[in-house]
Write an enzyme that holds these catalytic residues in place. Sequence first.
Site, PDB file in Angstrom:
ATOM      1  N   THR A 128       4.344  -0.526   8.704  1.00  0.00           N
ATOM      2  CA  THR A 128       5.271  -0.799   9.798  1.00  0.00           C
ATOM      3  C   THR A 128       4.510  -0.889  11.115  1.00  0.00           C
ATOM      4  O   THR A 128       4.758  -1.766  11.940  1.00  0.00           O
ATOM      5  CB  THR A 128       6.318   0.329   9.891  1.00  0.00           C
ATOM      6  OG1 THR A 128       6.782   0.619   8.576  1.00  0.00           O
ATOM      7  CG2 THR A 128       7.468  -0.059  10.766  1.00  0.00           C
ATOM      8  N   GLY A 175       0.827  -1.193   0.000  1.00  0.00           N
ATOM      9  CA  GLY A 175       0.000   0.000   0.000  1.00  0.00           C
ATOM     10  C   GLY A 175       0.862   1.243   0.000  1.00  0.00           C
ATOM     11  O   GLY A 175       2.087   1.162   0.149  1.00  0.00           O
ATOM     12  N   PRO A 199       2.836   4.732   0.813  1.00  0.00           N
ATOM     13  CA  PRO A 199       3.687   5.072   1.955  1.00  0.00           C
ATOM     14  C   PRO A 199       2.885   5.748   3.065  1.00  0.00           C
ATOM     15  O   PRO A 199       1.951   6.489   2.779  1.00  0.00           O
ATOM     16  CB  PRO A 199       4.697   6.061   1.369  1.00  0.00           C
ATOM     17  CG  PRO A 199       4.601   5.958  -0.095  1.00  0.00           C
ATOM     18  CD  PRO A 199       3.261   5.398  -0.427  1.00  0.00           C
ATOM     19  N   GLY A 200       3.266   5.454   4.279  1.00  0.00           N
ATOM     20  CA  GLY A 200       2.642   6.133   5.410  1.00  0.00           C
ATOM     21  C   GLY A 200       1.261   5.645   5.788  1.00  0.00           C
ATOM     22  O   GLY A 200       0.563   6.272   6.575  1.00  0.00           O
ATOM     23  N   THR A 201       0.859   4.506   5.235  1.00  0.00           N
ATOM     24  CA  THR A 201      -0.477   4.013   5.556  1.00  0.00           C
ATOM     25  C   THR A 201      -0.478   3.126   6.790  1.00  0.00           C
ATOM     26  O   THR A 201      -1.536   2.668   7.209  1.00  0.00           O
ATOM     27  CB  THR A 201      -1.074   3.238   4.363  1.00  0.00           C
ATOM     28  OG1 THR A 201      -0.064   2.397   3.817  1.00  0.00           O
ATOM     29  CG2 THR A 201      -1.565   4.188   3.296  1.00  0.00           C
ATOM     30  N   GLU A 233     -17.260   4.843 -10.500  1.00  0.00           N
ATOM     31  CA  GLU A 233     -17.360   3.681  -9.603  1.00  0.00           C
ATOM     32  C   GLU A 233     -18.810   3.300  -9.330  1.00  0.00           C
ATOM     33  O   GLU A 233     -19.148   2.118  -9.284  1.00  0.00           O
ATOM     34  CB  GLU A 233     -16.601   3.930  -8.290  1.00  0.00           C
ATOM     35  CG  GLU A 233     -15.100   4.119  -8.445  1.00  0.00           C
ATOM     36  CD  GLU A 233     -14.423   2.993  -9.216  1.00  0.00           C
ATOM     37  OE1 GLU A 233     -14.936   1.855  -9.218  1.00  0.00           O
ATOM     38  OE2 GLU A 233     -13.385   3.270  -9.853  1.00  0.00           O
TER      39      GLU A 233
HETATM   40  P1  ADP Z   1       4.370   2.723   6.286  1.00  0.00           P
HETATM   41  O1  ADP Z   1       5.185   1.647   6.917  1.00  0.00           O
HETATM   42  O2  ADP Z   1       3.137   2.193   5.612  1.00  0.00           O
HETATM   43  O3  ADP Z   1       5.104   3.658   5.399  1.00  0.00           O
HETATM   44  P2  ADP Z   1       4.202   3.661   8.991  1.00  0.00           P
HETATM   45  O4  ADP Z   1       3.693   2.454   9.671  1.00  0.00           O
HETATM   46  O5  ADP Z   1       5.641   3.926   9.070  1.00  0.00           O
HETATM   47  O6  ADP Z   1       3.775   3.636   7.455  1.00  0.00           O
HETATM   48  O7  ADP Z   1       3.357   4.914   9.500  1.00  0.00           O
HETATM   49  C1  ADP Z   1       3.967   6.076   9.965  1.00  0.00           C
HETATM   50  C2  ADP Z   1       3.194   6.691  11.097  1.00  0.00           C
HETATM   51  O8  ADP Z   1       1.930   7.162  10.649  1.00  0.00           O
HETATM   52  C3  ADP Z   1       2.855   5.730  12.198  1.00  0.00           C
HETATM   53  O9  ADP Z   1       3.892   5.636  13.119  1.00  0.00           O
HETATM   54  C4  ADP Z   1       1.610   6.351  12.818  1.00  0.00           C
HETATM   55  O10 ADP Z   1       1.939   7.373  13.708  1.00  0.00           O
HETATM   56  C5  ADP Z   1       0.944   6.995  11.629  1.00  0.00           C
HETATM   57  N1  ADP Z   1      -0.118   6.136  11.086  1.00  0.00           N
HETATM   58  C6  ADP Z   1      -0.149   5.588   9.849  1.00  0.00           C
HETATM   59  N2  ADP Z   1      -1.278   4.875   9.680  1.00  0.00           N
HETATM   60  C7  ADP Z   1      -1.973   4.952  10.820  1.00  0.00           C
HETATM   61  C8  ADP Z   1      -3.227   4.405  11.276  1.00  0.00           C
HETATM   62  N3  ADP Z   1      -3.994   3.635  10.497  1.00  0.00           N
HETATM   63  N4  ADP Z   1      -3.629   4.697  12.527  1.00  0.00           N
HETATM   64  C9  ADP Z   1      -2.856   5.472  13.321  1.00  0.00           C
HETATM   65  N5  ADP Z   1      -1.685   6.005  12.973  1.00  0.00           N
HETATM   66  C10 ADP Z   1      -1.237   5.767  11.740  1.00  0.00           C
HETATM   67 ZN    ZN Z   2     -13.725   1.196 -13.888  1.00  0.00          ZN
END
Ligand code: ADP
Ligand code: ZN
Length: 579
Positions: free
Chosen positions: A196, A189, A191-193, A412
Site C-alpha cells: 500500500t 508479497g 502482508p505488511g511489506t 541456497e
Molecule cells: P501491505 O500493503 O504490504 O500489507 P502496508 O503498505 O500497509 O503493507 O505497510 C504498513 C506499514 O508498515 C506502512 O504504513 C509503513 O509504516 C510500514 N512499512 C512497511 N514496509 C515499509 C518499508 N519498506 N519502509 C518503511 N515503512 C514500511
Molecule cells: Zn533449492
Amino acid sequence: MKRPFKNILIIPVITAVVSVGLLMVTEMNLTTKNTKLYSEFNEDLKNKNISEVHLTKSDTISVTLKDGTTYKTDNPESPSLKADLLKEGVTVSPGNSTSLGVIGRYMFFFSLLAIGGILIKRSYTGTKGIISVDSLENSSAENSHLTLNDIAGNEEAKESVMDIIDFLKNPQKYREYGARMPKGIILYGDPGTGKTLLAKAVAGEAGVPFYAMSGSDFIQVYVGVGASRIRQLFKKARSHGKAVIFIDEIDAIGKARSNSASGGSDERDQTLNALLTEMSGFNETEGIIVMAATNRLDILDSALLRPGRFDRHIEITLPDISAREKILNLHLQNKPHENIKIKEWSQKTSYFSGAKLEHLVNEAAILACKDNSKDILDIHMDKAYSIVLAGYDKMNRDYIKDSEKRITGFHEIGHALVSHLLLPMDKVSKVTIIPTTKGAGGYTLSIPEDSMYQNKDYLKKRIMVMLGGRAAEEIIFGPEKITTGALNDLKESTSLSLRMVSQFGMGDSLGLLSIESLPDKFSSSMSTEVIKECKSLIESLYEDTKKILIDNIEILNSLTEELLEKETLYYEDLLKHCS
Ligand code: ADP
Ligand code: ZN
C-alpha cells in the site's frame, strides 16, 4: 442468493431511526419551545393562571397553565416556592413527569433498535458487518503526500515503478512516442511489506489522486453491487483525469475460479468482469494506473494477468538485515531517541515485515512516553520487542529457528556456488535466506544472453545447479538430515532430465528416439526404460555435484556464514570468496 433479502431488513431500520429522530425533535420542541421569564411566571401566579408546576432540581421548572399551555422558567431554587404555590392552589408535582415519560419512550425505541441491529448482524455472519451501498461516496480521493523516500529498502520494487511515475506526470510524452504503459500493476508479497505504501508513494510522487478500495469491500455486499462499485470507482477516478486506483486484496475478486460451489462466486465473477471491462475501457495514454495488491500471485485468475490488464508484476519482499536497519532508522527519525543500537535490532528482527518494525518502534515510543522518559531508549525497545513478539501468533516465521536458517543458508549457497563455478556466464546476481511467497530463500540468476540452443553440457550443468541445494544439505548435515526444502528443485531437475532423454535425444540407451512421438502402445512399453535412464542421469549428476561442493567446502562454509549474517549476498560477495 439470500443477500437481496437481507437488504430489505435495512429499510425498517432506517425508518425506525428516522422516526425516533423526528420524535425526539418534536418532543424537544414541545418541552422546550416556550420559556418565560421568572417575573412573568410570578405574574401568572398572581393572576391565578397556573394549574400545575413540576418542581425539579434542574435549572428550569415546567409550568402548565389552566388553558393547557406549558412553558419553562428559571428555577429559583427557593425553599419557600413549593409552599407559595400550594397556598395559591397550584398542583405541585415532584420531578418532571413528562420528561421521564420521554426518556422511557426513548429507551423503549433504542432497545428495539438494538435488538434489531443484533438480529441483522447475526444474519450477516461471515462478513465484516453492514456496508452501506453508497459507502463508496466516502472513499473519495486522497492526496498522498508520501514519496519513495518513505519506503526503506525494496530498491528493486522502487526501481520498477520509476517509469510509471514519470508516465503519470507526463502522459503526453509517452503518447508522442506511442508508448503503451501497463494499465495494471500487481504488487505481491507478504502482508505488511509496504505494498500500500508503494502505491501511495507512486501517487504522491506523481502528484495524482489516490483512490483505494479493498477487494473484500466488493464482495461482502449483495449481488451486482460489487460490479457497480467498480464502475463508480473508475468513474470517479476518471473524472479527475489522472489517478492511481489501488485495489487491496485483489484475490478476493480475482481468485482463480475453482470448482467448489462456494456461495457468492457469481458475485465475484460479475465484479471481476466489471473490473476487466473498466480496465479495457480506458486508454493506456490517459494517465490512470490500477495498482492491486495480493499476498500471493499464484492464486489469481489468469484472466487478470493477461496483457493489457495487470501485466506488470512486482514482488515486494520482506526486508533483509540492511533494509531493516533502514526501516528502523526511518521510523525513529522523527522520534526522540538516544543510544538505540539500531544495528543490533536489525539483527534481532529477521523475518519482520516493515509493518512489524514500525509496530516495534511505536510500542517503544508508547513505553517511553509512559515512563516519562525524555527519549526512547534501548530498554523500551527491549520491552516493545517482547510485546510485539507475543502479539503475533506462534506459527509466525519469526520463530524460525536458527538451525532452520542454517539449513536454508547452506541450501541456497549450494545452488549459488555450483552455479558460479560451473556456469559463470549465468551470473548469480543475488542469494538470500529471506523467505518469499514462493518459499524459503532463493537465488537469482541473471542470464546474460539468450542463446538459441542449449547444448547437452549446459543442460547437465543446469541440473547440477538445481541439485546443489540438496547436495549441500547432505554434505553438511548428513544423509539422514536432508529436508523437504528441495521439493521444487527435484521437480525441475526431473522434468528437465525427462526432456533430455525423451525429447532432445540426449539419452544413452534410447539414443535419438523421441518417445513423445511414438504411438502410445510403443511409448508405454518404454516407460521403465525412460525412467531408468533419467534416474541414472540424475544420480550421476548428483554425485558430481557433491564432489564439486566437497572440493570447495571451505568456500561453501565461509559463504554460508556470511549469508547467515547478512541475509542477502550479491555477485560481488560471491566473487570475493571464490577468487
Ligand atoms: P501491505 O500493503 O504490504 O500489507 P502496508 O503498505 O500497509 O503493507 O505497510 C504498513 C506499514 O508498515 C506502512 O504504513 C509503513 O509504516 C510500514 N512499512 C512497511 N514496509 C515499509 C518499508 N519498506 N519502509 C518503511 N515503512 C514500511
Ligand atoms: Zn533449492
